[in-house]
Write a protein that holds these residues in place. Structure first.
Motif, PDB file in Angstrom:
ATOM      1  N   VAL A   1     -21.103 -42.969  27.879  1.00 44.90           N
ATOM      2  CA  VAL A   1     -19.886 -43.079  27.070  1.00 44.90           C
ATOM      3  C   VAL A   1     -20.160 -42.545  25.663  1.00 44.90           C
TER       4      VAL A   1
ATOM      5  N   GLN B   1     -11.574 -44.755  22.580  1.00 48.68           N
ATOM      6  CA  GLN B   1     -10.883 -43.780  21.734  1.00 48.68           C
ATOM      7  C   GLN B   1      -9.592 -44.364  21.176  1.00 48.68           C
TER       8      GLN B   1
ATOM      9  N   THR C   1     -14.399 -44.718  27.861  1.00 53.73           N
ATOM     10  CA  THR C   1     -14.202 -43.709  26.815  1.00 53.73           C
ATOM     11  C   THR C   1     -12.754 -43.704  26.338  1.00 53.73           C
TER      12      THR C   1
ATOM     13  N   ALA D   1     -19.821 -38.915  25.865  1.00 59.69           N
ATOM     14  CA  ALA D   1     -18.421 -38.502  25.986  1.00 59.69           C
ATOM     15  C   ALA D   1     -17.680 -38.623  24.661  1.00 59.69           C
ATOM     16  N   LEU D   2     -17.975 -39.664  23.894  1.00 59.57           N
ATOM     17  CA  LEU D   2     -17.313 -39.856  22.605  1.00 59.57           C
ATOM     18  C   LEU D   2     -17.761 -38.822  21.586  1.00 59.57           C
TER      19      LEU D   2
END
Length: 242
Positions: free
Chosen positions: A107, A84, A80, A110-111
């Protein structure tokens, strides 16, 4: 046209110089034992205005000296963080194949809490509850033996007495991580589930079990085995990023 390669921690970005903006971004989470080299030729197939990102798991290729991830949180946080730092603002398709499917799933979740919006595609993988057996060392070894036998018979891997131990170690490392990922709650995401119609590792019925875990997910069977997309990668990629 020249391919530009940039590494951001565990993420490799492959792009081309273009006079226009990036239209789309494709993020790939490889299968157990896989790495950048297996998927990097997709860059030759994709349009110039699409950037390709491949997550490089520790312990292989240019990351040979990097210690492996030992738990799910470590893998999710590292992937992640580095995505980012490397992703732009164009729409994103996240594609996780086999072992990489569950890592891609978490992921993507999470993003979602940041500025990124993505479509998530999981490929050739059982639903998490059917993978909890991987917490047992003996079961990881059994699956490893099956993967090696299939990979060598299908031509996906060519191993000898020197490469077999190293490749086996990486795959076993990834399978243990998969067992950790399987214990996590499945996030509320809209999912596409893809798979081959004659996959000896993940059956059609196993793919359809995802409907009981993620109601409303879109399941698509394609001609082929565990690596079904290799039959016509250009056509597959057009469908993937459509």
């Amino acid at each position: 046209m020249t391919i530009l390669r940039n590494n951001f921690g565990c993420v490799c970005r492959l792009s081309r110089k273009s006079s226009g903006p990036v239209r789309q971004q494709l993020v790939v989470f490889p299968h157990a034992g896989g790495g950048v080299s297996f998927y990097q030729h997709w860059r030759d197939v994709l349009a110039d205005d699409i950037d390709l990102f491949i997550v490089q798991y520790p312990g292989r290729e240019e990351s040979q000296r990097t210690e492996g991830w030992t738990n799910a949180k470590q893998a999710i946080d590292a992937s992640t963080r580095d995505l980012q730092a490397s992703l732009g603002i164009a729409p994103i398709v996240i594609f996780g194949h086999s072992m990489g499917a569950l890592l891609a799933l978490h992921v993507a979740s999470a993003l979602r809490s940041s500025r990124f919006q993505s479509n998530t595609v999981l490929s050739s993988q059982h639903r998490p509850t059917d993978l909890l057996y991987l917490e047992q060392e003996a079961e990881c070894q059994r699956l490893l033996d099956n993967i090696l036998a299939y990979s060598e018979s299908s031509g996906s891997l060519v191993l000898d007495e020197f490469t077999r131990p190293a490749v086996s170690k990486l795959i076993l490392q990834d399978l243990k991580l998969l067992g950790h990922l399987a214990r996590l709650a499945v996030p509320d995401l809209k999912l596409r589930i893809l798979g081959g119609d004659c996959d000896p590792l993940v059956s059609q019925s196993a793919l359809y079990q995802w409907e009981n875990t993620v109601p409303g997910c879109q399941i698509e069977l394609m001609p082929g085995d565990h690596f079904y997309f290799r039959q016509d990668e250009a056509a597959f990629l057009r469908q993937l990023i459509a």
